[in-house]
Design an enzyme around this catalytic site. Structure first.
Site, PDB file in Angstrom:
ATOM      1  N   ASP A  74       4.972  -1.162   5.929  1.00  0.00           N
ATOM      2  CA  ASP A  74       5.295  -0.142   6.919  1.00  0.00           C
ATOM      3  C   ASP A  74       4.660   1.177   6.473  1.00  0.00           C
ATOM      4  O   ASP A  74       3.543   1.172   5.957  1.00  0.00           O
ATOM      5  CB  ASP A  74       6.814  -0.054   7.135  1.00  0.00           C
ATOM      6  N   ASP A 116       2.897  -6.136   5.580  1.00  0.00           N
ATOM      7  CA  ASP A 116       2.571  -4.777   5.148  1.00  0.00           C
ATOM      8  C   ASP A 116       3.836  -4.093   4.638  1.00  0.00           C
ATOM      9  O   ASP A 116       4.936  -4.641   4.718  1.00  0.00           O
ATOM     10  CB  ASP A 116       1.992  -3.979   6.327  1.00  0.00           C
TER      11      ASP A 116
END
Length: 292
Positions: free
Chosen positions: A211, A209
């Site tokens: 973040d 991802d």
């Protein structure tokens, strides 16, 4: 000296396949129980030991992983080279979910974890200026490339305590002010302890991802992470399978000195050392702490 490869698997990687004479073994340590039993065997003639960092079934949070017991147990099994595999968030647009990063630096923001085998009665200071082994980093990079993974050589890993993910303000600070490249919760104090135990260590960050800094993503969504984890874990197993062929069965001393990190690290005079602590250090520091 013989090569013995240790794999510490993070989120999504709870076992490896293809080991000959595979067996889950328990290892007693003076630092308590490891995260789980350790899967031992051989792959292409090279001994291997696999430890699921969170335990099978993911029972340990990043804060409760028994890091000292894990490293001590691998040392007792004769592991010479550790490859840490872990899920991470990305602070860089070009480090996309599904990519791997071969980490070479850390910023340690963990709190409350025991970060050393040494202490009162036997003090030691090792250098972690360069906390990962370039030789192992090169092998991990080559294995990932051969596996067809988009992989980046070098990056700074921000180790946070967790288990919560970052606030947006923290994420932007780590990215913009501190210059971190990826963020995770488990490589510290693991890397420090591996250095104290004189085991070469490499970190493979599997990006899941962006973040919470990214304007188009906003926050970390665990369902999105789980969707990426499966593909990352498959690629990681392929990477691991290529490591014995790259490292070989015969191991020369580490050219970077990882396996001699304690050579000049001990500070406590021999006649002032606590025998109880010295006994606990038998596996990780026995080379420089002979017992009478």
């Amino acid at each position: 000296m013989d090569t013995r490869i240790g794999i510490i698997g993070g989120s999504g990687l709870y076992q490896i396949e293809g080991l000959a004479d595979a067996e889950w073994v328990g290892v007693d340590t003076p630092w308590g129980h490891a995260s789980d039993k350790i899967l031992t065997g051989t792959l292409d003639g090279v001994p291997m030991a696999f430890l699921p960092r969170h335990g099978r079934g993911h029972v340990h949070s990043p804060s409760t992983v028994p890091y000292r017991a894990n490293i001590d147990a691998l040392k007792r099994l004769g592991v010479t080279d550790i490859f840490s595999v872990s899920a991470c968030g990305s602070f860089r647009e070009d480090l996309a979910p599904g990519d791997f990063v071969i980490v070479d630096q850390f910023i340690d923001r963990t709190v409350g974890r025991e970060s050393s085998f040494f202490g009162t009665g036997c003090v030691a200071h090792v250098s972690v200026a360069h906390p990962t082994c370039p030789r192992l980093g090169d092998a991990a990079f080559a294995a990932a490339k051969a596996q067809g993974v988009t992989v980046h050589r070098g990056g700074t890993y921000l180790a946070m305590e967790g288990p919560q993910f970052s606030s947006a303000a923290e994420s932007k600070m780590y990215r913009d002010a501190w210059g971190a490249d990826v963020i995770g919760m488990t490589n510290m104090p693991e890397a420090k302890l591996a250095r104290e135990a004189e085991i070469c260590y490499a970190s493979v960050a599997m990006i899941t991802d962006y973040d919470s800094w990214h304007p188009d993503h906003g926050s970390v969504d665990i369902s999105d992470i789980l969707a990426i984890l499966g593909g990352n874990a498959d690629a990681a197993r392929g990477l691991v399978a290529r490591l014995p062929g790259l490292l070989g069965a015969d191991r020369a001393p580490c050219p970077h000195g990882c396996d001699r990190a304690l050579e000049f690290a001990l500070m406590t005079a021999p006649d002032h050392r606590d025998p109880t602590l010295v006994a606990k250090l038998e596996a990780v520091a026995g080379r420089v702490l002979p017992r009478g």
